[in-house]
Structure formats: structure tokens, C-alpha cells
Design an enzyme around this catalytic site. Structure first.
Site, short mmCIF file in Angstrom:
data_model
loop_
_atom_site.label_atom_id
_atom_site.label_comp_id
_atom_site.label_asym_id
_atom_site.label_seq_id
_atom_site.Cartn_x
_atom_site.Cartn_y
_atom_site.Cartn_z
N ALA A 10 0.85 -1.28 0.12
CA ALA A 10 -0.03 0.09 0.21
C ALA A 10 0.75 1.38 -0.07
O ALA A 10 0.41 2.24 0.18
CB ALA A 10 -0.78 -0.01 1.09
N SER A 139 -3.01 -10.03 -13.28
CA SER A 139 -2.50 -9.09 -14.55
C SER A 139 -3.06 -9.49 -15.70
O SER A 139 -3.45 -10.92 -15.91
CB SER A 139 -1.01 -8.92 -14.46
N TYR A 152 6.95 -13.21 -14.47
CA TYR A 152 5.71 -12.44 -14.17
C TYR A 152 4.33 -13.04 -14.72
O TYR A 152 3.58 -13.24 -13.78
CB TYR A 152 6.15 -11.25 -14.53
N ALA A 154 3.78 -16.04 -15.36
CA ALA A 154 3.30 -17.38 -14.71
C ALA A 154 2.89 -17.05 -13.42
O ALA A 154 2.08 -17.86 -12.90
CB ALA A 154 4.56 -18.23 -14.74
N LYS A 156 1.47 -14.37 -12.30
CA LYS A 156 0.21 -13.78 -12.24
C LYS A 156 -0.96 -14.82 -12.63
O LYS A 156 -2.06 -14.75 -12.18
CB LYS A 156 0.12 -12.53 -13.03
N ILE A 185 -1.39 0.27 -16.31
CA ILE A 185 -1.75 1.08 -15.38
C ILE A 185 -0.54 2.22 -15.12
O ILE A 185 0.52 1.63 -14.92
CB ILE A 185 -2.19 0.55 -13.88
P1 NAP Z 1 4.21 -0.25 -7.59
O1 NAP Z 1 3.82 1.23 -7.87
O2 NAP Z 1 5.47 -0.66 -8.12
O3 NAP Z 1 3.89 -0.76 -6.29
C1 NAP Z 1 4.23 -2.09 -5.75
C2 NAP Z 1 3.85 -2.34 -4.24
O4 NAP Z 1 4.06 -3.60 -3.89
C3 NAP Z 1 4.67 -1.31 -3.36
O5 NAP Z 1 3.83 -0.78 -2.64
C4 NAP Z 1 5.62 -2.19 -2.78
O6 NAP Z 1 6.13 -1.93 -1.57
C5 NAP Z 1 4.61 -3.28 -2.73
N1 NAP Z 1 5.78 -4.80 -2.53
C6 NAP Z 1 6.74 -4.94 -3.41
N2 NAP Z 1 7.37 -6.12 -2.92
C7 NAP Z 1 6.69 -6.35 -1.63
C8 NAP Z 1 6.97 -7.50 -0.83
N3 NAP Z 1 7.69 -8.17 -0.78
N4 NAP Z 1 6.03 -7.14 0.31
C9 NAP Z 1 5.24 -6.42 0.50
N5 NAP Z 1 4.95 -5.33 -0.35
C10 NAP Z 1 5.70 -5.42 -1.31
O7 NAP Z 1 3.31 -1.16 -8.54
P2 NAP Z 1 1.76 -1.02 -9.04
O8 NAP Z 1 1.82 -0.89 -10.50
O9 NAP Z 1 1.09 -0.28 -8.03
O10 NAP Z 1 1.33 -2.64 -8.74
C11 NAP Z 1 0.32 -3.00 -7.94
C12 NAP Z 1 -0.04 -4.56 -8.30
O11 NAP Z 1 -0.74 -4.32 -9.57
C13 NAP Z 1 1.18 -5.30 -8.55
O12 NAP Z 1 0.91 -6.73 -8.00
C14 NAP Z 1 1.27 -5.51 -9.91
O13 NAP Z 1 1.87 -6.75 -10.29
C15 NAP Z 1 -0.07 -5.39 -10.46
N6 NAP Z 1 -0.06 -5.17 -11.81
C16 NAP Z 1 0.11 -3.76 -12.22
C17 NAP Z 1 0.23 -3.02 -13.43
C18 NAP Z 1 0.48 -1.91 -14.05
O14 NAP Z 1 0.40 -1.68 -15.07
N7 NAP Z 1 1.07 -1.07 -13.06
C19 NAP Z 1 -0.82 -4.04 -14.26
C20 NAP Z 1 -1.25 -5.29 -13.90
C21 NAP Z 1 -0.93 -5.67 -12.55
P3 NAP Z 1 7.30 -1.25 -1.13
O15 NAP Z 1 7.92 -0.22 -2.13
O16 NAP Z 1 7.33 -0.83 0.27
O17 NAP Z 1 8.53 -2.60 -1.19
#
Ligand code: NAP
Length: 244
Positions: A10, A139, A152, A154, A156, A185
């Protein structure tokens, strides 16, 4: 009494937008983070400054002892966990030939095992309270696969399988389990891509733009609401109509 939602990852991006939405709607919000202490501090103080109910817990979702700690601390603080949003994720791209094994292991550990760990930590409490909602952020790459994102994709796809299986297992206990499959996103997760690469991708999206973190938060909010009580084991695509 206010419901409690635990949101992994978060500290920024989709997780932060989701935390803001739920907090403004009156939920107790547990902000989980792993590395980004400054970001989560800023978010937390902004929300508490508005009189909203938030609590921050550091935990690496890849580590089961730490996810147990996350859920136990949440229950100690607010009395129950009503909703778990498994949002934490990482992305490291590269051809499978070039991918360091340490990096691919970490992708599986955070993106798939992390979801499994958090579910396993929260399920006993949800079963005993005979209610709960789990929403897993997968995803679109878990649905269609992406070149240079084999691990990634796999992981997801694994989240989708986990969602469908756990939904069947927990339905008799009054717990629903669903997934969201976001498209492209606008978060820092995509900052490794050049403007040209993003424009090329956007040209293939029928709605002709990236999605926003708020749009994923709103879909999550719906699946967490009572309006979604009869929905379980589903994958909601929030992707601007992108189909490959
Ligand atoms: P982001 O801005 O990089 O944020 C990722 C979040 O995950 C950060 O708050 C980070 O916290 C946390 N995190 C990473 N490793 C962690 C761990 N080991 N334990 C606890 N927290 C952890 O990415 P986002 O785009 O918001 O992505 C959020 C979700 O949406 C992810 O699952 C991603 O795969 C999915 N998603 C994103 C997209 C896209 O286009 N952005 C598309 C499809 C799916 P810290 O920084 O504090 O470590």
C-alpha cells in the site's frame, strides 16, 4: 462498527490509491509495505490528518512469518480482518535467457507465494468469523502472457488458479475470493518503459490510454462490497478493452 481491510503493497501505486479510497469510505485500513518507508509514512500521515483510521505494518509478503505478523497485528489493532487485498507485486523484465535466477525466484516469491502466504495467514480468522472477502491483483499478462515477462506472467497466472481454487474451498465458509487483472496502469511499475514503448502499447488499447490506479481501486472496492456477495472465483479484467 467499521470494517477492516488489509492492503498489501500500500506504499504506492495501485495499493496507495486503494488505501485512500477505502479510508475515505470509512474502513479501518492496514497499510502494508516492505521497503518504501518514506512513502508509507507520507500516506499514513495524510490519511490520519484527515481523521481517517489507518495502521501501518511492515512485512515482506514472501515470508510466511511476516504475513502471520501482518494479519495478527491487524486483528490485534482492529479486532478482525474483513477484507484482504493482495496487491503487493514486483516486475523485472527480460528474456528468459538473460533472466537471473535470483530475480525470477523473487518474482515468484513475491507475486505468487506472497498471495498464498497472506491467504494462508488470514483464512483461519475468516473461516471462524464465517465471512470475508479476498481480492487478488493479478494481471492481464497472467491471462495472455507477455514476452520478456515469463516469470511475471506465470506468477500472475498462478494467482488466477489460486483464486479459483480457494474460492471453491472457502465458499461454504462465507468467504469470497476474486481476482482483478489490470491492463497497463500508470504507476512506477512501468517506469522502465520508454515513452515510445508506452505509446506503442497504448495504440493497441481500444480505450486509447493507460488506466489509473484509482480505476483499479474502484473495481476492488466493488468486489469488496456487499453488492458482490454472489461473485466468487472470478477474474475481472480492467484493461481498457485490451485483448491479445
Ligand atoms: P508499484 O507502484 O511498483 O507498487 C508495488 C507495491 O508492492 C509497493 O507498495 C511495494 O511496497 C509493494 N511490494 C513489493 N514487494 C513487496 C513485498 N515483498 N512485500 C510487501 N510489499 C511489497 O506497482 P503497482 O503498479 O501499483 O502494482 C500493484 C499490483 O498491480 C502488483 O501486483 C502488480 O503486479 C499489479 N499490476 C500492475 C500493473 C501496472 O501496469 N502497473 C498491471 C497489472 C498488474 P514497497 O515499495 O514498500 O516495497
Amino acid at each position: 462498527m467499521s470494517k477492516t481491510v488489509v492492503i498489501t503493497g500500500a506504499s504506492k501505486g495501485i495499493g496507495a490509491a486503494t488505501a485512500i479510497l477505502f479510508a475515505r469510505k470509512g474502513y479501518n485500513v492496514v497499510l502494508n509495505y516492505c521497503d518504501s518507508l518514506q512513502s508509507v509514512k507520507l500516506l499514513s500521515s495524510s490519511l490520519t490528518g484527515q481523521g481517517l483510521s489507518v495502521f501501518t505494518v511492515k512485512a515482506d509478503v514472501a515470508n510466511k512469518l511476516e504475513t502471520d505478523f501482518l494479519i495478527n497485528e491487524s486483528i490485534n489493532k482492529f479486532g478482525a480482518v474483513d477484507i484482504l487485498i493482495n496487491n503487493a507485486g514486483i516486475s523485472i523484465s527480460g528474456l528468459i535467457n538473460d533472466m537471473d535466477l535470483h530475480d525470477s525466484d523473487r518474482i515468484f516469491d513475491v507475486n505468487l507465494k506472497g498471495v498464498y502466504n497472506c491467504c494462508k495467514s488470514v483464512v483461519p480468522a475468516m473461516i471462524s468469523q464465517k465471512s470475508g472477502k479476498i481480492i487478488n491483483i493479478s494481471s492481464m499478462w497472467g491471462q495472455v502472457g507477455a514476452s520478456c515477462e515469463v516469470a511475471y506472467s506465470a506468477a500472475k497466472a498462478g494467482v488466477i488458479g489460486l483464486t479459483k481454487a480457494l474460492a471453491k474451498e472457502l465458499a461454504p465458509s462465507g468467504v469470497t475470493v476474486n481476482a482483478i487483472a489490470p491492463g497497463l496502469i500508470d504507476t512506477t511499475m512501468n517506469s522502465e518503459y520508454s515513452i515510445e514503448e508506452i505509446e506503442d502499447f497504448v495504440s493497441k488499447i481500444p480505450i486509447s490510454r493507460m488506466g489509473t490506479p484509482d480505476e483499479i481501486a474502484l473495481a476492488t472496492y466493488f468486489l469488496a462490497s456487499d453488492d458482490a456477495d454472489y461473485i466468487t472465483g472470478q477474474v475481472l479484467g480492467v484493461n481498457g478493452g485490451y485483448v491479445m
